[in-house]
Design a protein around this motif. Structure first.
Motif, PDB file in Angstrom:
ATOM      1  N   ASN A  26       0.849  -1.188   0.000  1.00  0.00           N
ATOM      2  CA  ASN A  26       0.000   0.000   0.000  1.00  0.00           C
ATOM      3  C   ASN A  26       0.883   1.237   0.000  1.00  0.00           C
ATOM      4  O   ASN A  26       1.560   1.535   0.980  1.00  0.00           O
ATOM      5  N   ARG A  27       0.875   1.973  -1.119  1.00  0.00           N
ATOM      6  CA  ARG A  27       1.689   3.183  -1.234  1.00  0.00           C
ATOM      7  C   ARG A  27       0.854   4.451  -1.139  1.00  0.00           C
ATOM      8  O   ARG A  27       1.332   5.532  -1.454  1.00  0.00           O
ATOM      9  N   VAL A  28      -0.392   4.321  -0.726  1.00  0.00           N
ATOM     10  CA  VAL A  28      -1.278   5.487  -0.647  1.00  0.00           C
ATOM     11  C   VAL A  28      -0.763   6.529   0.344  1.00  0.00           C
ATOM     12  O   VAL A  28      -0.740   7.720   0.028  1.00  0.00           O
ATOM     13  N   PRO A  29      -0.320   6.146   1.558  1.00  0.00           N
ATOM     14  CA  PRO A  29       0.140   7.177   2.487  1.00  0.00           C
ATOM     15  C   PRO A  29       1.316   8.002   1.966  1.00  0.00           C
ATOM     16  O   PRO A  29       1.346   9.227   2.139  1.00  0.00           O
ATOM     17  N   GLU A  30       2.264   7.366   1.285  1.00  0.00           N
ATOM     18  CA  GLU A  30       3.397   8.140   0.766  1.00  0.00           C
ATOM     19  C   GLU A  30       2.970   9.028  -0.394  1.00  0.00           C
ATOM     20  O   GLU A  30       3.477  10.141  -0.544  1.00  0.00           O
ATOM     21  N   LYS A  31       2.013   8.578  -1.211  1.00  0.00           N
ATOM     22  CA  LYS A  31       1.484   9.426  -2.289  1.00  0.00           C
ATOM     23  C   LYS A  31       0.711  10.608  -1.712  1.00  0.00           C
ATOM     24  O   LYS A  31       0.808  11.729  -2.219  1.00  0.00           O
ATOM     25  N   GLN A  32      -0.064  10.377  -0.635  1.00  0.00           N
ATOM     26  CA  GLN A  32      -0.786  11.472   0.008  1.00  0.00           C
ATOM     27  C   GLN A  32       0.177  12.511   0.539  1.00  0.00           C
ATOM     28  O   GLN A  32      -0.033  13.714   0.367  1.00  0.00           O
ATOM     29  N   LYS A  33       1.239  12.061   1.179  1.00  0.00           N
ATOM     30  CA  LYS A  33       2.225  12.994   1.721  1.00  0.00           C
ATOM     31  C   LYS A  33       2.870  13.802   0.600  1.00  0.00           C
ATOM     32  O   LYS A  33       3.063  15.009   0.714  1.00  0.00           O
TER      33      LYS A  33
END
Length: 84
Positions: A26-33
């Motif tokens: 899951n790479r969503v948190p790093e993309k959100q940041k």
């Protein structure tokens, strides 16, 4: 017809699995940041060169389409009426 019937019967009896064969991280948190940081760029250009290119092509096609529509509308309005 018998082979076709047997094939359809085998396909219909198989269980349908919704589980993914490969697990992705899951790479969503790093993309959100990345997209939420304040660096002065609009969000539609933060993705780099490909986002900028896609934006420019989309805007160019939109402007071309709008201008083309206006030209054809003017051309159509000034055509002489034909009476039969």
């Amino acid at each position: 017809f018998y082979l076709l019937f047997q094939g359809l019967r085998q396909i219909s009896q198989r269980t349908i699995s919704t589980a993914s064969r490969r697990q992705f991280e899951n790479r969503v948190p790093e993309k959100q940041k990345f997209f939420q940081e304040d660096n002065g760029l609009p969000v539609h250009l933060k993705g780099g060169l490909m986002d900028a290119l896609l934006y420019r092509v989309t805007m160019g096609l939109s402007v071309f389409g709008k201008a083309n529509t206006k030209i054809f509308m003017l051309w159509y309005n000034f055509q002489p009426a034909t009476v039969k």
